[in-house]
Design a protein around this motif. Structure first.
Motif, PDB file in Angstrom:
ATOM      1  N   ARG A 174      50.463 102.360  -3.944  1.00  0.00           N
ATOM      2  CA  ARG A 174      49.921 102.898  -5.197  1.00  0.00           C
ATOM      3  C   ARG A 174      50.926 102.774  -6.346  1.00  0.00           C
ATOM      4  O   ARG A 174      50.560 102.488  -7.487  1.00  0.00           O
ATOM      5  CB  ARG A 174      49.516 104.360  -5.002  1.00  0.00           C
ATOM      6  CG  ARG A 174      48.868 104.992  -6.237  1.00  0.00           C
ATOM      7  CD  ARG A 174      48.563 106.463  -6.017  1.00  0.00           C
ATOM      8  NE  ARG A 174      47.577 106.676  -4.974  1.00  0.00           N
ATOM      9  CZ  ARG A 174      47.838 107.183  -3.763  1.00  0.00           C
ATOM     10  NH1 ARG A 174      49.084 107.524  -3.442  1.00  0.00           N
ATOM     11  NH2 ARG A 174      46.884 107.366  -2.880  1.00  0.00           N
ATOM     12  N   ASP A 175      52.204 103.004  -6.052  1.00  0.00           N
ATOM     13  CA  ASP A 175      53.228 102.978  -7.097  1.00  0.00           C
ATOM     14  C   ASP A 175      54.114 101.738  -7.037  1.00  0.00           C
ATOM     15  O   ASP A 175      55.066 101.620  -7.806  1.00  0.00           O
ATOM     16  CB  ASP A 175      54.101 104.241  -6.991  1.00  0.00           C
ATOM     17  CG  ASP A 175      53.281 105.507  -7.160  1.00  0.00           C
ATOM     18  OD1 ASP A 175      52.399 105.529  -8.037  1.00  0.00           O
ATOM     19  OD2 ASP A 175      53.512 106.463  -6.393  1.00  0.00           O
ATOM     20  N   ALA A 232      41.249 102.210   2.779  1.00  0.00           N
ATOM     21  CA  ALA A 232      41.766 102.622   1.465  1.00  0.00           C
ATOM     22  C   ALA A 232      43.067 103.400   1.590  1.00  0.00           C
ATOM     23  O   ALA A 232      43.979 103.247   0.763  1.00  0.00           O
ATOM     24  CB  ALA A 232      40.707 103.461   0.737  1.00  0.00           C
ATOM     25  N   GLU A 233      43.169 104.235   2.612  1.00  0.00           N
ATOM     26  CA  GLU A 233      44.388 105.021   2.794  1.00  0.00           C
ATOM     27  C   GLU A 233      45.583 104.116   3.069  1.00  0.00           C
ATOM     28  O   GLU A 233      46.693 104.378   2.589  1.00  0.00           O
ATOM     29  CB  GLU A 233      44.209 106.020   3.944  1.00  0.00           C
ATOM     30  CG  GLU A 233      43.232 107.150   3.656  1.00  0.00           C
ATOM     31  CD  GLU A 233      41.767 106.717   3.764  1.00  0.00           C
ATOM     32  OE1 GLU A 233      41.512 105.583   4.248  1.00  0.00           O
ATOM     33  OE2 GLU A 233      40.892 107.493   3.350  1.00  0.00           O
ATOM     34  N   GLN A 234      45.358 103.049   3.842  1.00  0.00           N
ATOM     35  CA  GLN A 234      46.451 102.111   4.108  1.00  0.00           C
ATOM     36  C   GLN A 234      46.844 101.354   2.845  1.00  0.00           C
ATOM     37  O   GLN A 234      48.031 101.171   2.559  1.00  0.00           O
ATOM     38  CB  GLN A 234      46.035 101.139   5.210  1.00  0.00           C
ATOM     39  CG  GLN A 234      45.881 101.776   6.591  1.00  0.00           C
ATOM     40  CD  GLN A 234      45.280 100.818   7.595  1.00  0.00           C
ATOM     41  OE1 GLN A 234      44.166 100.322   7.399  1.00  0.00           O
ATOM     42  NE2 GLN A 234      46.000 100.555   8.673  1.00  0.00           N
ATOM     43  N   LYS A 235      45.869 100.910   2.086  1.00  0.00           N
ATOM     44  CA  LYS A 235      46.159 100.194   0.846  1.00  0.00           C
ATOM     45  C   LYS A 235      46.893 101.086  -0.158  1.00  0.00           C
ATOM     46  O   LYS A 235      47.680 100.612  -0.986  1.00  0.00           O
ATOM     47  CB  LYS A 235      44.856  99.685   0.227  1.00  0.00           C
ATOM     48  CG  LYS A 235      44.167  98.562   0.999  1.00  0.00           C
ATOM     49  CD  LYS A 235      44.795  97.220   0.734  1.00  0.00           C
ATOM     50  CE  LYS A 235      43.969  96.074   1.297  1.00  0.00           C
ATOM     51  NZ  LYS A 235      44.536  94.753   0.968  1.00  0.00           N
ATOM     52  N   ALA A 236      46.651 102.403  -0.082  1.00  0.00           N
ATOM     53  CA  ALA A 236      47.250 103.345  -1.031  1.00  0.00           C
ATOM     54  C   ALA A 236      48.761 103.466  -0.855  1.00  0.00           C
ATOM     55  O   ALA A 236      49.439 104.045  -1.716  1.00  0.00           O
ATOM     56  CB  ALA A 236      46.596 104.721  -0.888  1.00  0.00           C
ATOM     57  N   ILE A 278      51.586  97.156  -0.904  1.00  0.00           N
ATOM     58  CA  ILE A 278      50.174  97.165  -0.500  1.00  0.00           C
ATOM     59  C   ILE A 278      49.999  96.222   0.678  1.00  0.00           C
ATOM     60  O   ILE A 278      50.344  95.034   0.579  1.00  0.00           O
ATOM     61  CB  ILE A 278      49.261  96.718  -1.653  1.00  0.00           C
ATOM     62  CG1 ILE A 278      49.413  97.636  -2.864  1.00  0.00           C
ATOM     63  CG2 ILE A 278      47.799  96.682  -1.200  1.00  0.00           C
ATOM     64  CD1 ILE A 278      48.682  97.120  -4.105  1.00  0.00           C
ATOM     65  N   ASP A 284      39.116 100.385 -11.505  1.00  0.00           N
ATOM     66  CA  ASP A 284      39.417 101.230 -10.347  1.00  0.00           C
ATOM     67  C   ASP A 284      40.586 100.630  -9.557  1.00  0.00           C
ATOM     68  O   ASP A 284      40.474  99.554  -8.984  1.00  0.00           O
ATOM     69  CB  ASP A 284      38.171 101.331  -9.467  1.00  0.00           C
ATOM     70  CG  ASP A 284      38.354 102.262  -8.282  1.00  0.00           C
ATOM     71  OD1 ASP A 284      39.502 102.687  -8.021  1.00  0.00           O
ATOM     72  OD2 ASP A 284      37.363 102.556  -7.588  1.00  0.00           O
ATOM     73  N   ALA A 332      43.224  97.169  -5.303  1.00  0.00           N
ATOM     74  CA  ALA A 332      44.067  97.115  -4.107  1.00  0.00           C
ATOM     75  C   ALA A 332      43.295  96.561  -2.918  1.00  0.00           C
ATOM     76  O   ALA A 332      43.863  95.864  -2.070  1.00  0.00           O
ATOM     77  CB  ALA A 332      44.610  98.506  -3.786  1.00  0.00           C
ATOM     78  N   ALA A 356      41.890 101.500  -6.736  1.00  0.00           N
ATOM     79  CA  ALA A 356      41.621 101.342  -5.308  1.00  0.00           C
ATOM     80  C   ALA A 356      40.805 100.075  -5.042  1.00  0.00           C
ATOM     81  O   ALA A 356      41.013  99.386  -4.037  1.00  0.00           O
ATOM     82  CB  ALA A 356      40.897 102.570  -4.763  1.00  0.00           C
TER      83      ALA A 356
END
Length: 464
Positions: free
Chosen positions: A329-330, A322-326, A335, A279, A284, A281
């Motif tokens: 994502r790329d 989680a939204e901040q860590k996202a 992060i 996963d 991260a 997420a």
């Protein structure tokens, strides 16, 4: 109102003994067997439990603006979560932007911290250098009770201190009787490794630990210690995560150098397998710097605590949702770095340390409270159950259990790196500045009740 804690075993860093503890106002006023107390006194039954000084977390980041966002925990939610876990004092960081006045940044952080539920104090980061920084360091020590300054050897193109800044700041700290502290990672090497990984198409969070191998930390630790040694300045290495950095500390201490080391609860218990999870997420959520290491490094850190070459435990509490860590994502370099832990530190260190036989209860007190108070000049106000000390007290049930979960934590962020871990040994009551703020699972911390703790400068050891 007076409070008396009856029937427990007081555990200090030097000994454990049966005693009652009497609190009046914000101070401990008596410690002894069968103490007399007013009929109106509030009684806390500590039978079968330990009575210990409140924990001191030497490394937190509340309300921190970092990597384009701000941590989920502010100074109220973060300190309140700490109180629930038995930590009554945090040491947070003022981090000026490049070219920002240290005094200006300090007052900004003091404003944010006014809502703290528990006591707090600050390390102030030196992120750049000119004559105004030299002057501001003096003002902070003499007028604001700051006796430690942080230096980031990582985060190139942001807050990284180069060798010139380290040398000048270390020298100024020595003049002022202050302690330099260091985040030891070679920022230039990290940057180059990050770029190489991205060019190879390794953009996910799994690449994060590959960009910060143990050698990167060890090089910086050795360099910081060498600079401090030449300048005859003590130095404190934060979040030591690998055997190689610990080796540098151990060698220096064996040669008589004043070097101190800090271990994070996460680095003691969590290994690098978290970065191989399916996963993204989840991976991260574990991105922090330095990253979690292999099990052999965990064993080394425990040995460091047992031998006294590492003196303190902390969390580097820096919570992001989680939204901040996202945001990364790329691109893993985007992060936000950081994990929580201020609420769990005491319990997980007790469970993995005392229950395993690695630490005695007195050694636990030493590495969670007393050493921090002594190294940063808060002792005996903090770090001990004794007459005249602050009434920061934890009643600890060595047989009490809980299972750690983000669903039941008081801290914000919605993620917990200790998720699902069952621990034996938990706080049943926390008293902060004389007030019961946690009892029987209920948190009654008050916003703004925390006090700023001034820390006097140290006397110079010898003339240069």
């Amino acid at each position: 109102m007076t409070t008396i804690i009856r029937g427990g075993t007081v555990v200090n860093a030097d000994r454990a003994f049966r005693a009652d503890v009497l609190r009046y106002g914000d101070k401990i006023v008596a410690v002894g067997e069968s103490l007399d107390a007013p009929a109106s006194a509030k009684v806390i039954d500590a039978g079968g439990q330990y009575v210990m000084p409140g924990g001191i977390d030497t490394h937190t980041h509340m309300n921190l603006p970092f990597m384009g966002t701000v941590t989920a925990d502010d100074f109220f939610t973060g300190t309140a979560a700490g109180l629930a876990g038995g930590t009554t004092t945090i040491m947070d960081f003022v981090i000026p932007a490049p070219r920002q006045s240290l005094i200006e940044a300090y007052h900004t952080w003091r404003g944010w911290a006014a809502k703290s539920a528990g006591d707090y104090t600050f390390h102030v980061a030196v992120t750049w250098w000119d004559d105004s920084v030299h002057a501001d360091m003096g003002t902070l020590v003499r007028e604001h009770g700051v006796n430690s300054f942080k230096h980031f050897m990582a985060y190139k193109n942001a807050i990284m201190a180069d060798d010139e800044t380290l040398i000048k700041s270390f020298s100024r700290a020595w003049e002022l009787g202050a302690l330099p502290t260091v985040h030891a990672e070679n920022g230039e090497l990290v940057f180059q490794l990050q770029q190489e990984l991205l060019k190879k198409g390794m953009t996910g969070a799994q690449a994060h630990p590959l960009s910060r191998p143990p050698a990167v930390e060890a090089e910086a630790a050795n360099r910081a210690i060498a600079i401090a040694g030449v300048l005859n300045t003590p130095v404190y290495i934060v979040h030591v995560s690998c055997a190689e950095a610990l080796d540098a500390i151990t060698r220096a201490r064996a040669n008589g150098q004043r070097v101190y080391g800090e271990a994070l609860a996460g680095h003691l218990l969590i290994d690098d397998s978290v970065y191989r999870h399916a996963d993204a997420a989840y991976v991260a959520g574990h991105v922090m710097s330095p990253p979690f290491r292999g099990k052999q490094h965990q064993a080394a850190l425990w040995h460091g605590l047992q031998s006294g070459n590492l003196q303190t435990t902390a969390t580097d509490h820096c919570s992001f949702c989680a939204e901040q860590k996202a945001a990364g994502r790329d691109d893993f370099t985007k992060i936000p770095n950081g994990c929580g832990g201020v609420e769990e530190r005491m319990a997980v260190v007790w469970d993995a340390g005392v229950n395993s036989g690695r630490l005695t209860p007195s050694e636990f007190v030493r590495v969670t409270s007393t050493n921090a108070a002594q190294i940063f000049n808060m002792y005996p106000r903090k770090g001990v159950i004794a007459v005249g000390a602050d009434a920061d007290i934890v009643v600890w049930d060595p047989q009490g259990t809980r299972t750690i979960s983000a669903r039941s934590q008081f801290a914000k962020g919605g993620f917990n790196v200790f998720e699902g871990r069952s621990v034996r040994g938990i706080p049943t009551t926390t008293v902060a500045a004389g007030n019961v703020v946690f009892h029987g699972g209920a948190l009654t911390a008050q916003e703004g009740a925390g006090r700023y703790v001034e820390r006097p400068a140290f006397a110079a050891v010898s003339a240069r």
